[in-house]
Design a protein around this motif. Structure first.
Motif, PDB file in Angstrom:
ATOM      1  N   THR A 391       0.859  -1.187   0.000  1.00 21.48           N
ATOM      2  CA  THR A 391       0.000   0.000   0.000  1.00 21.48           C
ATOM      3  C   THR A 391       0.892   1.233   0.000  1.00 21.48           C
ATOM      4  N   ASP A 396      -5.397   9.084   4.743  1.00 23.93           N
ATOM      5  CA  ASP A 396      -6.826   8.974   4.481  1.00 23.93           C
ATOM      6  C   ASP A 396      -7.133   8.394   3.112  1.00 23.93           C
ATOM      7  N   SER A 397      -6.178   8.405   2.220  1.00 21.25           N
ATOM      8  CA  SER A 397      -6.412   7.848   0.891  1.00 21.25           C
ATOM      9  C   SER A 397      -5.121   7.214   0.401  1.00 21.25           C
ATOM     10  N   TYR A 400      -3.495   0.244  -3.237  1.00 24.65           N
ATOM     11  CA  TYR A 400      -2.850  -1.034  -2.969  1.00 24.65           C
ATOM     12  C   TYR A 400      -2.474  -1.659  -4.306  1.00 24.65           C
ATOM     13  N   GLU A 422      -7.926   1.355  -4.971  1.00 26.52           N
ATOM     14  CA  GLU A 422      -7.852   2.355  -3.918  1.00 26.52           C
ATOM     15  C   GLU A 422      -8.173   1.715  -2.573  1.00 26.52           C
ATOM     16  N   ALA A 423      -7.298   1.925  -1.615  1.00 25.86           N
ATOM     17  CA  ALA A 423      -7.516   1.411  -0.259  1.00 25.86           C
ATOM     18  C   ALA A 423      -6.491   2.046   0.667  1.00 25.86           C
ATOM     19  N   THR A 424      -6.846   2.085   1.931  1.00 20.25           N
ATOM     20  CA  THR A 424      -5.926   2.588   2.948  1.00 20.25           C
ATOM     21  C   THR A 424      -5.031   1.488   3.484  1.00 20.25           C
ATOM     22  N   THR A 436      -8.919  -5.574   1.820  1.00 22.48           N
ATOM     23  CA  THR A 436      -8.596  -4.155   1.660  1.00 22.48           C
ATOM     24  C   THR A 436      -9.569  -3.347   2.496  1.00 22.48           C
ATOM     25  N   SER A 438     -10.779   0.818   3.276  1.00 21.77           N
ATOM     26  CA  SER A 438     -10.721   2.222   2.879  1.00 21.77           C
ATOM     27  C   SER A 438     -11.330   3.074   3.978  1.00 21.77           C
ATOM     28  N   LYS A 439     -10.603   4.121   4.384  1.00 19.42           N
ATOM     29  CA  LYS A 439     -11.115   5.009   5.424  1.00 19.42           C
ATOM     30  C   LYS A 439     -12.306   5.826   4.947  1.00 19.42           C
ATOM     31  N   THR A 440     -12.328   6.112   3.659  1.00 21.57           N
ATOM     32  CA  THR A 440     -13.414   6.956   3.137  1.00 21.57           C
ATOM     33  C   THR A 440     -14.733   6.202   3.092  1.00 21.57           C
ATOM     34  N   THR A 441     -14.699   4.945   2.652  1.00 22.77           N
ATOM     35  CA  THR A 441     -15.941   4.166   2.541  1.00 22.77           C
ATOM     36  C   THR A 441     -16.237   3.343   3.779  1.00 22.77           C
TER      37      THR A 441
END
Length: 974
Positions: A391, A396-397, A400, A422-424, A436, A438-441
């Protein structure tokens, strides 16, 4: 951007800042004429300097010497000593505010820029001004040396940036040496360039025009022929130089207010600028496009400085100083068996074999993963497919990428098949599955190796990160807790309350987990039940488990250990921060911030010794004692604290410490030997007290003789029956004319004649006569009367019986001690003396012996015998004189199950309250219960309270005169 430390200054605005090149110190100059020295790791103020007569605008550390320089609005430049913390001298010459001051990297020079439109160069050794550069026609806001060449760059409010050549100044003020002397001679023969005034020492090489308003700052690139500048026109401009000319390359637009300071990133292709628009901005040097920005809502930024060797930056703003770094420096890594897979600073994947202690060639290049300035954050390895999951990106964004590692390592190759998204966070949880997050989702997605989503799970909004926790499970890192989560069953397995945990490290057997926060380490078992927690004042960076089950962790400047019982200690001090990966024997394998493996040799003796003590592995303790050089106040204090003074004796050489330890463990031989070396009164007194408690008459006698305590010696000879020495004490008292001691010894020996003569000598004739008469010595009595001129009729004595002249019994054996205090040799003392026969390290038998002598409430549950009550010696003796409460004694209160009151017996059988047993008179049972529940061992302070409770339970108050009294036993005590 990752903020590390924040220094608030509520009284004044911060105007200047500088990093110390070797120590974790930072200088902050304030608008209130104060300079502050801070430790940015600890966040503590070290010292302050207040000799300027006005605001201080600039400070700078010398690169090698323990001095720093400052310049302020009082037109002066001051040089300070870091050792004495005082001003060494003051340089005067400027006619207006001094804006900036900097040391030369090599020569003993200081450069200063001033509002008097000049740039001055000073020799701080001779304390003289050696050059004055004129040419700007407005305030000179900044001037500094090139990091390697004989150049100066300056910025002025006349809207220009100027580059000055000072090679002539170097030739003039530096002596030739070695090979360079020939070059200097040649250059001296050539005619140097002159300015319009004929000055050859420092001349203007380039004048850079392009800003529409005044220029506030200009600085050189550390390696490339580039200059960056920022001005009141809100622009950041990049300039390039050649041997003959300089020109503008490009402009970075985005600031909405003045740009007070701008500089190049020392290692990355980035530009960092600060503005009065309350932002810190970074720019891509190659594309000249904005990368990211940080905004402070209420404060304007005035200055930014970088550390000369470490990836750290500091900015001055209206309320203080902020220390930060742009990106994390921890190299991404993963361990499988004896191999470490990691990403170096060139964003290349390498492996390291712990057995061979050898690093491979770069295997794979990850430069195409993410942006060029973004480092790889995490790496997960799949041994089944020989692939990695990495990653990269911001907190926050991010993205991977799933990559296949090459089978044959020939060099860093570009990956052919990249499966990314996209993943944190991302990590493998099975041989063919990875997750994976993601902080956003706030979604946790399970994917197969084709990057296809097979399962999607909605997570709590508080989840910040996801960490691998074993096959099919992960740790959900929340702001205030950590959750062990089963991905397959979508089930929470366990949870623990831990604040801001960032990293997790499992022990080799999977039984323990270490959760690392910024300043806290929490160790739990596999069910996330807390075992111990500890706090560090300096930031915790990494941790790994030793083969023996000890946690080894690193801070910014130390390698330390932590045992499961909470004991900690320091193993080694580090020059640079390291990230621990594996501990094997005496070797600690770490990754440094350059992305390389370092092997640190450590000494595991101390923590293995402590672990053996905690686990009562006495064979290991004995082996370490005999084979190691384990010394130091730390281990001695630990042994004293944990109750092993006899072991601490094996490591101590200091006489006073050895004496204290010997007294603590009752070793009189060592204590006597050390007392002779120390030879102090307090030491002898302490030895005598301990020897007396053990009944060692030889040492007690020696101590009393050493201290010349004649009264104690006399009484000591009396109770030991040593009449010969008691007679000598009487002779000593007589020779010393000590009448009090002589009388005392005469009493001990029952020497009537000696007492009579003593009374006569001191003028107590009546007392002498009385003593002689009462002891039947009529001849002596008559002689006393004759000497005094009296007769028997003149003296009236009460009717008394004649005393007998008894003498103390002499002791038969003068060398035999009295066994007053049981002082057996410990396991270690016996082992060290070689008494290994019949020596066992199993303390179960010893425990059983103790249980036979004194009942241990922890050993078993409370059981009441139906046929026997408490004896007179059990609990406390409850006589009638103590419990005279005016009612008939009820045996049921003593024997709680015996007959008369079945309600009470049934009630106590099901009770877990010690107070109820006290009320019933079952003091022994109550004592056992209190010992088991709260660990009470001394019940004497509770005697009075127990009596009060027992008496209260026997009192009653009739509700009505006509009704029978009903005893109520349900409410006893609070």
């Amino acid at each position: 951007m990752k903020m590390l430390t924040k220094f608030e200054s509520k009284s004044s605005r911060a105007k200047g800042v500088a990093f110390h090149p070797r120590r974790p110190w930072i200088l902050v100059s304030l608008h209130s004429s104060t300079i502050q020295l801070w430790d940015y790791r600890m966040g503590t103020l070290i010292d302050r300097f207040e000799e300027h007569d006005g605001p201080v605008r600039s400070v700078d550390f010398h690169p090698t010497q323990p001095i720093f320089v400052s310049g302020g609005d009082d037109y002066t430049i001051k040089v300070w000593s870091l050792q004495t913390r005082k001003c060494l001298f003051t340089l005067t010459g400027h006619l207006d505010y001094v804006r900036t001051v900097f040391f030369h990297h090599d020569l003993p020079w200081i450069i200063s820029a001033s509002d008097d439109q000049t740039i001055r160069i000073w020799n701080w050794q001779s304390r003289q001004e050696i050059a004055c550069l004129t040419g700007h026609n407005h305030y000179v806001m900044c001037a500094q040396f090139h990091p390697s060449e004989d150049l100066i760059v300056s910025a002025s409010l006349d809207q220009t940036v100027r580059v000055w050549d000072i090679s002539g100044l170097r030739q003039k003020h530096s002596a030739p040496s070695g090979m360079r002397s020939f070059e200097n001679e040649l250059s001296r023969q050539q005619v140097p360039q002159q300015d319009i005034f004929g000055n050859t020492d420092a001349v203007v090489k380039y004048v850079l025009e392009g800003h529409d308003k005044g220029v506030n700052w200009a600085s050189f690139h550390p390696k490339l022929p580039l200059i960056v500048s920022g001005g009141d026109d809100r622009m950041v401009k990049i300039w390039r130089m050649s041997d003959t000319k300089a020109w503008e390359v490009d402009t970075c637009r985005g600031h909405t207010n003045n740009v007070p300071c701008v500089l190049f990133h020392p290692t990355e292709d980035l530009i960092i600028s600060v503005g009065e628009d309350k932002t810190i901005r970074t720019w891509d040097l190659n594309k000249r496009s904005p990368v990211k920005q940080f905004k402070k809502e209420n404060d304007r930024f005035w200055l930014i400085a970088n550390h000369p060797t470490i990836n750290l930056f500091a900015t001055c703003h209206d309320a203080g100083v902020m220390v930060f770094k742009l990106d994390r420096e921890r190299p991404a890594n993963a361990i499988f068996q004896n191999n470490l897979f990691y990403v170096n600073n060139e964003k290349q994947v390498q492996s390291y074999n712990f057995d061979k202690q050898l690093a491979s060639l770069p295997m794979l290049s990850l430069k195409k993963i993410g942006k060029a300035w973004n480092k790889i954050r995490t790496l997960s390895y799949n041994p089944a497919e020989h692939s990695i999951l990495v990653t990269a990106g911001e907190n926050d964004s991010g993205i991977y990428a799933l990559l296949q590692l090459p089978k044959d390592v020939t060099g860093a190759i570009e990956p052919m098949d990249i499966r990314q998204g996209e993943a944190t966070s991302a990590c493998f949880i099975a041989r063919n599955r990875f997750i994976t997050f993601s902080k956003t989702t706030k979604k946790l997605e399970v994917r197969d190796l084709n990057n296809t989503v097979t399962k999607s799970i909605e997570l709590d909004s508080n989840v910040k990160d996801v960490v691998y926790a074993g096959p099919g499970t992960v740790l959900l890192m929340k702001s205030s807790s950590v959750v062990h989560y089963d991905v397959q069953q979508k089930k929470q397995l366990a949870e623990i309350q831990v604040s801001n945990a960032k990293y997790a490290t499992w022990s080799h057997d999977g039984q323990y987990l270490a959760l690392l926060s910024k300043h806290t380490i929490t160790i739990t078992n596999k069910k996330l039940e807390s075992i111990m927690s500890m706090h560090e004042t300096i930031r915790v960076k990494s941790a790994a488990w030793d083969d023996s089950g000890v946690l080894i962790y690193s801070t910014l400047n130390h390698i330390k250990y932590a045992l499961l019982n909470g004991d900690t200690g320091t193993i080694k001090t580090l020059e640079n921060t390291l990230y621990i990966n594996k501990i094997h024997g005496k070797f600690c394998y770490c990754l440094n911030r350059s992305g390389n493996v370092e092997i640190v040799k450590i000494d595991p003796t101390e923590y293995r010794f402590k672990k053996a003590l905690v686990n009562k592995n006495f064979n290991e303790v004995l082996r370490i004692i005999k084979s190691s050089n384990l010394v130091g106040q730390n281990i001695i204090g630990y042994l004293q604290k944990t109750g092993y003074p006899e072991i601490a004796l094996q490591f101590v050489e200091d006489s006073e410490t050895r004496f204290e330890l010997a007294i603590e463990c009752g070793n009189l031989e060592i204590a006597l030997a050390e007392s002779k070396k120390i030879n102090k009164k307090l030491v002898w007194e302490k030895l005598g007290k301990e020897a007396l408690s053990q009944g060692n008459v030889q040492i007690v006698e020696l101590v009393y003789q050493q201290l010349r305590q004649f009264e104690k010696l006399s009484f000591f000879y009396l109770i030991t029956g040593d009449l010969d020495k008691l007679s000598k004490m009487q002779q000593i008292a007589e020779s010393r004319n000590d009448y009090s001691s002589l009388f005392q010894n005469s009493l001990y020996l029952n020497s009537i004649e000696k007492k009579i003569s003593l009374f006569i000598e001191v003028g107590l004739t009546p007392l002498a006569y009385t003593t002689a008469k009462t002891n039947g010595l009529d001849d002596i009595a008559e002689s006393i009367l004759a000497d005094s001129g009296l007769s028997a009729d003149d003296i009236k004595l009460p009717e008394i019986s004649t005393g007998s002249n008894t003498v103390p019994a002499a002791k038969t054996d003068g060398s035999k001690n009295w066994p007053l205090k049981d002082n057996k040799l410990s396991f270690f003392e016996q082992a060290l003396l070689g008494n290994m026969e019949a020596l066992t390290i199993d303390d179960s038998q010893e425990t059983a012996d103790k249980e036979d002598d004194t009942h241990d409430p922890f050993a078993e549950e409370v059981v009441f015998d139906d046929e026997e009550g408490l004896g007179e010696d059990e609990g406390w003796d409850l006589g009638d004189e103590e419990l005279d409460v005016g009612i008939e004694e009820d045996e049921s209160f003593v024997n709680v199950e015996e007959g008369n009151n079945p309600e009470i017996s049934q009630w106590l059988l099901n009770s877990k309250c010690a107070g109820q047993y006290v009320a019933a008179g079952a003091f022994e049972a109550a004592a056992q219960m209190l010992n088991k529940q709260v660990g009470v061992v001394n019940f004497e302070p509770l005697r009075e309270r127990f009596m009060e409770i027992y008496q209260a339970s026997k009192l009653s108050l009739p509700a009505n005169p006509n009704y029978k009294v009903v005893l109520n036993f349900s409410v006893l005590i609070n």
